[in-house]
Write a protein that holds these residues in place. Structure first.
Motif, short mmCIF file in Angstrom:
data_model
loop_
_atom_site.label_atom_id
_atom_site.label_comp_id
_atom_site.label_asym_id
_atom_site.label_seq_id
_atom_site.Cartn_x
_atom_site.Cartn_y
_atom_site.Cartn_z
N SER A 44 8.82 -16.44 8.77
CA SER A 44 8.48 -16.43 7.35
C SER A 44 7.29 -15.50 7.09
N ALA A 45 6.29 -15.55 7.98
CA ALA A 45 5.11 -14.69 7.82
C ALA A 45 5.48 -13.22 7.97
N ILE A 46 6.38 -12.92 8.91
CA ILE A 46 6.82 -11.53 9.11
C ILE A 46 7.54 -11.02 7.87
N ARG A 47 8.43 -11.84 7.33
CA ARG A 47 9.15 -11.43 6.11
C ARG A 47 8.17 -11.12 4.98
N ARG A 48 7.17 -12.00 4.82
CA ARG A 48 6.16 -11.77 3.78
C ARG A 48 5.43 -10.46 4.00
N LYS A 49 5.07 -10.21 5.26
CA LYS A 49 4.26 -9.03 5.60
C LYS A 49 5.04 -7.74 5.36
N VAL A 50 6.30 -7.69 5.77
CA VAL A 50 7.06 -6.44 5.61
C VAL A 50 7.32 -6.15 4.13
N VAL A 51 7.48 -7.21 3.33
CA VAL A 51 7.65 -7.01 1.89
C VAL A 51 6.36 -6.46 1.29
N GLU A 52 5.23 -7.00 1.72
CA GLU A 52 3.93 -6.51 1.23
C GLU A 52 3.73 -5.03 1.58
N ILE A 53 4.12 -4.65 2.79
CA ILE A 53 3.96 -3.26 3.23
C ILE A 53 4.83 -2.33 2.38
N GLU A 54 6.09 -2.73 2.16
CA GLU A 54 7.00 -1.92 1.35
C GLU A 54 6.51 -1.82 -0.09
N ALA A 55 5.99 -2.92 -0.61
CA ALA A 55 5.50 -2.92 -2.00
C ALA A 55 4.33 -1.96 -2.16
N ARG A 56 3.41 -1.96 -1.16
CA ARG A 56 2.27 -1.04 -1.23
C ARG A 56 2.72 0.42 -1.21
N LYS A 57 3.73 0.72 -0.41
CA LYS A 57 4.25 2.08 -0.34
C LYS A 57 4.75 2.56 -1.71
N ARG A 58 5.27 1.62 -2.48
CA ARG A 58 5.90 1.97 -3.76
C ARG A 58 5.02 1.62 -4.96
N ASN A 59 3.76 1.29 -4.68
CA ASN A 59 2.81 0.95 -5.74
C ASN A 59 3.32 -0.18 -6.63
N LEU A 60 3.87 -1.19 -5.98
CA LEU A 60 4.37 -2.37 -6.69
C LEU A 60 3.73 -3.62 -6.10
N THR A 61 3.78 -4.70 -6.85
CA THR A 61 3.41 -5.98 -6.26
C THR A 61 4.63 -6.51 -5.51
N PRO A 62 4.45 -7.41 -4.54
CA PRO A 62 5.61 -7.98 -3.84
C PRO A 62 6.59 -8.64 -4.80
N ASP A 63 6.07 -9.33 -5.83
CA ASP A 63 6.97 -9.98 -6.79
C ASP A 63 7.79 -8.96 -7.57
N ASN A 64 7.14 -7.88 -7.97
CA ASN A 64 7.86 -6.83 -8.71
C ASN A 64 8.92 -6.15 -7.84
N LEU A 65 8.56 -5.95 -6.58
CA LEU A 65 9.52 -5.35 -5.65
C LEU A 65 10.75 -6.24 -5.49
N MET A 66 10.52 -7.54 -5.31
CA MET A 66 11.63 -8.47 -5.16
C MET A 66 12.49 -8.54 -6.41
N GLU A 67 11.85 -8.50 -7.57
CA GLU A 67 12.59 -8.54 -8.83
C GLU A 67 13.47 -7.30 -8.97
N GLN A 68 12.91 -6.16 -8.59
CA GLN A 68 13.63 -4.88 -8.74
C GLN A 68 14.76 -4.74 -7.73
N GLU A 69 14.51 -5.10 -6.47
CA GLU A 69 15.47 -4.84 -5.39
C GLU A 69 16.42 -6.00 -5.11
N VAL A 70 16.02 -7.22 -5.50
CA VAL A 70 16.83 -8.38 -5.12
C VAL A 70 17.24 -9.21 -6.33
N ASP A 71 16.25 -9.80 -7.01
CA ASP A 71 16.56 -10.79 -8.04
C ASP A 71 17.48 -10.24 -9.12
N SER A 72 17.24 -9.00 -9.56
CA SER A 72 18.03 -8.42 -10.65
C SER A 72 19.48 -8.15 -10.23
#
Length: 296
Positions: free
Chosen positions: A22-50
């Motif tokens: 669970s911690a690894i999943r959180r961390k990799v999402v945080e890393i990807e979000a930083r690369k794209r200047n997004l928050t983790p929640d925004n990244l998840m909304e854009q790439e998954v939830d929608s």
């Protein structure tokens, strides 16, 4: 207390492992979000939830029926179940997305499963003697679950040819399998004539005829010399060694059959091939035999 202690150690490892995943999943999402200047929640909304659609009425009804709630009416709970089903799908989709990100990164997991040193008989080993991973199997020739596990073991040896070897240890459950011990002794007698694995395979192929006369007839079918085999079996030559295998299994934490130790990591009972592969791949990785490498 061997089996109880082994179970507790495995439960502790499973709890830590789930928390780590669970911690690894959180961390990799945080890393990807930083690369794209997004928050983790925004990244998840854009790439998954929608991209996860709302469940249809038919899907909600199937989900409702699967819950088997006595006295509940679908119409009263339809929207509640629609929301619950959507959350289940979102969670799975988020995990799958995080895992896809992880696959693109180098992640070294240093948490090791509990393991113990388990001795085995080098005379009853199948596979490359220099293989880095050893599966030590504690088994019973009258056990139907042990027979079922044979196809998984054969497939693993084929898939990991040269990297995995199998060591067989006797664990006859005398209390419920009256012929298991004599079958185990017979396999040792066959081993004296260089045909342990042939006899082993024969026993699991047809475990119904295990009286002494049947075992002797089986030996003749396999081309063994009858008199030496008969003297070995009826004289109880290997009884003490079979008992020693069983004691070693009990000491290691085996409580029933089949029981496996993959480089000392315990796998209890018949498990899908994927469960073995997960442990084998981890061991190979720790030893530097596959892509990723991790050390203490």
């Amino acid at each position: 207390m061997g089996p109880q202690l082994m179970q507790l150690r495995n439960q502790e490892y499973e709890a830590k492992s789930k928390a780590l995943e669970s911690a690894i999943r959180r961390k990799v999402v945080e890393i990807e979000a930083r690369k794209r200047n997004l928050t983790p929640d925004n990244l998840m909304e854009q790439e998954v939830d929608s991209k996860v659609p709302d469940p249809t009425d038919a899907e909600v009804e199937a989900y409702f029926l699967g819950q088997n709630r006595v006295g509940a009416r679908l119409e009263d709970m339809k929207e509640q179940f629609r929301s619950a089903l959507k959350q289940v799908r979102l969670m799975k989709a988020r995990q799958a997305y995080a895992d896809s990100l992880r696959a693109k990164m180098e992640v070294a997991v240093l948490l090791r499963p509990p393991s113990i040193d388990v001795a085995f008989d080098p005379a009853r080993v199948k596979g490359d003697a220099k293989a880095p991973v050893t599966i030590v199997e504690f088994s019973d020739y009258q056990c139907p679950y042990c027979k079922k596990a044979e196809s998984v073991l054969t497939s693993l040896l084929d898939k990991y040819n040269g990297r995995v070897r199998l060591a067989y240890m006797d664990f006859p459950l005398r209390e419920i399998h009256p012929h298991a011990e004599s079958a185990a002794e017979a396999s040792r007698c066959a081993g004296e004539q260089g045909k342990f694995w042939e006899f082993h395979d024969s026993l699991f192929a047809d475990p119904t005829k295990l009286e002494d006369a049947d075992l002797i007839a089986r030996a003749k079918t396999l081309g063994l010399k009858e008199e030496p085999f008969k003297a070995c079996l009826t004289g109880g030559k290997f009884k003490d060694r079979v008992d020693a295998d069983r004691e070693a299994g009990i000491k290691a934490g085996v409580g029933g059959t089949p029981g496996f130790f993959v480089n000392g990591v315990f796998i209890n009972g018949v498990q899908p091939q994927a469960e073995f592969e997960k442990v084998i791949d981890t061991q190979l990785s720790l030893l530097g035999h596959v892509g990723h490498h991790a050390s203490d």
